[in-house]
Write a protein that holds these residues in place. Sequence first.
Motif, PDB file in Angstrom:
ATOM      1  N   LYS A  33       0.867  -1.692  -0.331  1.00 59.96           N
ATOM      2  CA  LYS A  33      -0.344   0.242  -0.193  1.00 59.96           C
ATOM      3  C   LYS A  33       0.726   1.228  -0.199  1.00 59.96           C
ATOM      4  O   LYS A  33       2.428   1.268   0.768  1.00 59.96           O
ATOM      5  CB  LYS A  33      -0.720  -0.198   1.078  1.00 59.96           C
ATOM      6  CG  LYS A  33      -1.934  -1.269   1.233  1.00 59.96           C
ATOM      7  CD  LYS A  33      -3.185  -0.799   2.322  1.00 59.96           C
ATOM      8  CE  LYS A  33      -4.310  -1.688   1.389  1.00 59.96           C
ATOM      9  NZ  LYS A  33      -5.413  -0.902   2.319  1.00 59.96           N
ATOM     10  N   GLY A  34       0.217   2.185  -0.682  1.00 57.83           N
ATOM     11  CA  GLY A  34       0.708   3.618  -0.550  1.00 57.83           C
ATOM     12  C   GLY A  34       1.045   4.083  -1.974  1.00 57.83           C
ATOM     13  O   GLY A  34       0.611   3.706  -3.093  1.00 57.83           O
ATOM     14  N   VAL A  35       1.907   5.447  -1.825  1.00 51.84           N
ATOM     15  CA  VAL A  35       1.927   5.356  -3.883  1.00 51.84           C
ATOM     16  C   VAL A  35       3.194   5.878  -3.749  1.00 51.84           C
ATOM     17  O   VAL A  35       3.898   6.844  -2.682  1.00 51.84           O
ATOM     18  CB  VAL A  35       0.804   7.006  -3.531  1.00 51.84           C
ATOM     19  CG1 VAL A  35       0.795   7.835  -4.947  1.00 51.84           C
ATOM     20  CG2 VAL A  35      -0.226   6.133  -3.099  1.00 51.84           C
ATOM     21  N   ARG A  39       6.963   7.746  -5.857  1.00 52.88           N
ATOM     22  CA  ARG A  39       6.221   9.127  -6.422  1.00 52.88           C
ATOM     23  C   ARG A  39       7.647   9.626  -7.062  1.00 52.88           C
ATOM     24  O   ARG A  39       8.580   9.009  -6.343  1.00 52.88           O
ATOM     25  CB  ARG A  39       6.329  10.458  -5.030  1.00 52.88           C
ATOM     26  CG  ARG A  39       5.167  10.083  -3.815  1.00 52.88           C
ATOM     27  CD  ARG A  39       3.788  10.848  -4.332  1.00 52.88           C
ATOM     28  NE  ARG A  39       2.437  10.707  -3.406  1.00 52.88           N
ATOM     29  CZ  ARG A  39       1.757  11.342  -4.083  1.00 52.88           C
ATOM     30  NH1 ARG A  39       1.059  11.790  -4.981  1.00 52.88           N
ATOM     31  NH2 ARG A  39       0.388  10.784  -3.072  1.00 52.88           N
ATOM     32  N   MET A  71      10.834   4.536   1.050  1.00 52.54           N
ATOM     33  CA  MET A  71       9.200   5.430   0.972  1.00 52.54           C
ATOM     34  C   MET A  71       8.755   6.002   2.114  1.00 52.54           C
ATOM     35  O   MET A  71       8.397   4.991   2.771  1.00 52.54           O
ATOM     36  CB  MET A  71       7.768   4.255  -0.050  1.00 52.54           C
ATOM     37  CG  MET A  71       8.075   4.079  -0.958  1.00 52.54           C
ATOM     38  SD  MET A  71       6.338   3.468  -1.072  1.00 52.54           S
ATOM     39  CE  MET A  71       5.290   4.450  -1.802  1.00 52.54           C
ATOM     40  N   ARG A  72       9.394   7.510   2.306  1.00 51.56           N
ATOM     41  CA  ARG A  72       9.222   7.892   3.743  1.00 51.56           C
ATOM     42  C   ARG A  72      10.019   7.045   4.845  1.00 51.56           C
ATOM     43  O   ARG A  72       9.500   7.029   6.191  1.00 51.56           O
ATOM     44  CB  ARG A  72       7.978   7.951   4.053  1.00 51.56           C
ATOM     45  CG  ARG A  72       7.188   9.286   3.076  1.00 51.56           C
ATOM     46  CD  ARG A  72       5.723   9.033   2.738  1.00 51.56           C
ATOM     47  NE  ARG A  72       5.139   9.258   4.062  1.00 51.56           N
ATOM     48  CZ  ARG A  72       4.436  10.871   4.045  1.00 51.56           C
ATOM     49  NH1 ARG A  72       5.209  11.483   2.945  1.00 51.56           N
ATOM     50  NH2 ARG A  72       4.202  11.115   5.666  1.00 51.56           N
ATOM     51  N   LYS A 116      10.790   3.618   4.445  1.00 54.75           N
ATOM     52  CA  LYS A 116      10.365   2.306   5.138  1.00 54.75           C
ATOM     53  C   LYS A 116      10.285   1.892   3.371  1.00 54.75           C
ATOM     54  O   LYS A 116      10.570   2.074   2.456  1.00 54.75           O
ATOM     55  CB  LYS A 116       8.503   2.101   5.903  1.00 54.75           C
ATOM     56  CG  LYS A 116       8.304   2.233   6.718  1.00 54.75           C
ATOM     57  CD  LYS A 116       6.995   2.342   6.958  1.00 54.75           C
ATOM     58  CE  LYS A 116       6.146   2.556   7.700  1.00 54.75           C
ATOM     59  NZ  LYS A 116       5.241   3.451   8.223  1.00 54.75           N
ATOM     60  N   LYS A 134       9.855  -0.861   0.590  1.00 51.74           N
ATOM     61  CA  LYS A 134       8.242  -1.727   0.081  1.00 51.74           C
ATOM     62  C   LYS A 134       8.938  -2.494  -1.264  1.00 51.74           C
ATOM     63  O   LYS A 134       9.721  -1.324  -2.043  1.00 51.74           O
ATOM     64  CB  LYS A 134       7.139  -0.395  -0.146  1.00 51.74           C
ATOM     65  CG  LYS A 134       6.891   0.110   1.519  1.00 51.74           C
ATOM     66  CD  LYS A 134       5.714   0.654   1.188  1.00 51.74           C
ATOM     67  CE  LYS A 134       4.789   1.071   2.558  1.00 51.74           C
ATOM     68  NZ  LYS A 134       3.630   1.702   3.297  1.00 51.74           N
TER      69      LYS A 134
END
Lengths: 129, 363
Positions: free
Chosen positions: B290-292, B294, B339-340, B342, B344
Amino acid sequence: MSNTPDDRKYADSHEWALLEADGNVRVGITDHAQELLGDLVFVELPEAGQSVDKGDECSVVESVKAASDIYSPVTGEIIAINDALEDSPEAINDSPYDDGWIFIVKPTDASELNELLDAEGYQNLVEDE
Amino acid sequence: MIKKTILNSAHRQLGARMVDFGGWDMPVNYGSQIDEHHDVRNGVGMFDVSHMTVVDIHGPQARSFLQYLLANDVAKLTRQGKALYSCMLNEAAGIIDDLIVYFMDAQNYRLVVNASTREKDLAWIEQQAKPFDVTVSERPQLAMIAVQGPKARQKVCPILPDRLGLSAAEIKPFSACWFGEWFVGRTGYTGEDGFEIMLPEDKAEGFWSQLLEVGVKPCGLGARDTLRLEAGMNLYGQDMDEDKNPLESGLAWTVAWQPNDRDFIGRSALEAIKKQGLSHKFVGLLLEEKGVLRGHQTVVLDDASTGEITSGGYSPTMERSIALARVPANIGETCKIDMRGKLKEATVVKPCFVRQGKIQIDV
């Protein structure tokens, strides 16, 4: 013009905090914030039972445009999260003040709410942005 | 001062959310970007792209000039109206811009270049044109509306002026027709069928209104970006720039090496790069969590080497997050994305996710 109901308080980081009859504080993001973000596509919810300090990052909302941290407006324990947002993050766009709530905090000291902005103060902040 | 297209007040009347897009006051959406995205994939939507720059090249040496200026070869254009996508390189093979060139006749070609690169493009083209018998004319008085989606042709053809509708109904993909100042290209930036229509500015508001009346949905730059990302189309300034060459930007297919003796700007540098071997390649990524994704997030390979996401976002068609990325050439089938903070999991795929309404990869 975005909608800012006067039954609740506002953080300058664009969360709203509603003191409920049972003394708990329901939290979400403002109409202005959801408009700026555009269509929400993903919400990373906090965990129920988690303790938070006022100003802690405890959730992330991601839109088509950007990711945005959600800060707890009060200190306390998270006692409920809005699971429905996992499948329908767009509820935040459609209904930021009702169905789009994100979590509920049982506050250690509800008087912290007095440090937040009222509806008029938040409106002024948004207009100055 | 911020620039406005001729359709600015039309956008505001429709309640568009406007943003500063490279110095232009443009609509990012008219309500919901995701709804607009689906309108184009499943029906028909339209975009004001009047901020884009139209440049006409005219003269007896128009063809030989463009064969020198562009990395793709305009000699491939033998049928009147045919279009070609190309990079315009500097001497070091860095990409100055990407563009579409339309073949009008042996002495007339039309280029459509990016708005954000207008000044440097015009200066470069004029500079390079000096030894050739050609004139370079910008056409700022033309508005441009892109009408895209499976229903675009059936909506547009009946309302084009005079005989143009009949011609437009006949043209093949990646071709154009014109009548007077109206110019219709069966091109676009969405991965769907449709037209890009150039027309005189004083006709633009009327034509936009007609399109609204026949049910074409107005769409903003937000949907334009998610549509082009799904289609795996590069965005200048994000996926490539003057420090990147076409071979590491997924655009090797746009470089015409044959004939061997065609000397185009950047050729020798590009040949040297090719001979040396490429350290990086351009891929698509599909987020497995999950997530987006960028732009600018770091891609981490199994051997701990890293690459970078150049464009990322949410795919409304796939309901997953996807990205374009420049990564070390030895990348395997999967990788991790920072991602920030973490890491993934993501799958490496061909950089083409959705075309003609259909998902192109295994999800």
